[in-house]
Design an enzyme around this catalytic site. Structure first.
Site: not given
Length: 228
Positions: A13, A53, A129, A156, A80
């Protein structure tokens, strides 16, 4: 031109979001932990690479310093980078899941805030999510109800809550968390499910290109705001 940083953008994504935003004229920085993969992705996209990172403070600081020196501001941040964390819950596994999916978001956001404050329309999108939504995982009519991903769901949920709290503490910056839709990526390969990545990235792009009067402090999918 709009200056955009996307973490974990060398594939999936993130990569497709970078492609779509580049096509809209954004100056896109592809953030990736692996320099070889990140540079290759950026070259393919006609974007710019920055090694990043999300689990290392110094790496994050260096990446944002590079963008600041080159651009003087950051208009859009897309958090992301993430991991599925589908192993059995253990202390080390939980630390890994939260370090990438939640703490990593804090690291990058905190480092980006000074540059975001220099933008005329600063926007932060966190790819979260609906697995982190209490409403979704306790609703028998939702697919999340039957998916046993404890560490992913919990991390999440933390990312979404952090997004909401940032929206409260930084009223001049739009912060929204996103359920991009089940997508065919490396993370879902084991399940053999997911729609084309182009469709889910389009949802990210929609939130990354909000006007100044756009929503903030929400968890959303392509159909609008989700209960949390």
């Amino acid at each position: 031109m709009t200056v955009t940083l996307i973490t974990g953008a060398n594939k999936g994504i993130g990569f497709e979001t970078a492609r779509q935003l580049s096509a809209l004229g954004h100056i896109v920085y592809v953030g990736a932990r692996d320099a070889e993969r990140g540079e290759k992705a950026a070259a393919t996209l006609g974007a710019r690479f920055v090694q990043l990172d999300v689990t290392r403070d110094e790496s994050v600081a260096e990446a944002l310093a590079t963008i600041g020196a080159a651009e003087g501001r950051l208009d859009v941040l897309v958090n992301n980078a993430g991991i599925l964390a589908n192993e059995a819950p253990t202390g080390p596994a939980a630390l890994r899941a939260f370090d990438v999916n939640a703490v990593g978001m804090v690291r990058v956001t905190e480092a980006a805030l000074p540059l975001l404050r220099k933008s005329a329309n600063p926007t932060v999108v966190t790819v979260s999510s609906s697995m982190g939504s209490f409403w979704a995982v306790t609703n028998p009519e939702r697919p999340e109800f039957g998916i046993p991903l404890a560490l992913y769901a919990a991390s999440k949920a933390a990312a979404t809550m952090l997004t909401i709290q940032y929206a409260k503490s930084q009223p001049g910056i739009k912060f929204n968390a996103l359920e991009p839709g089940t997508t065919a990526t490396d993370m879902t390969a084991a399940f053999g499910i997911g729609r084309p990545v182009q469709e889910s990235a389009a949802v990210v792009v929609r939130l990354a290109t909000l006007g100044a009067d756009g929503p903030t402090g929400t968890l959303r999918d392509e159909n609008g705001e989700l209960p949390f």
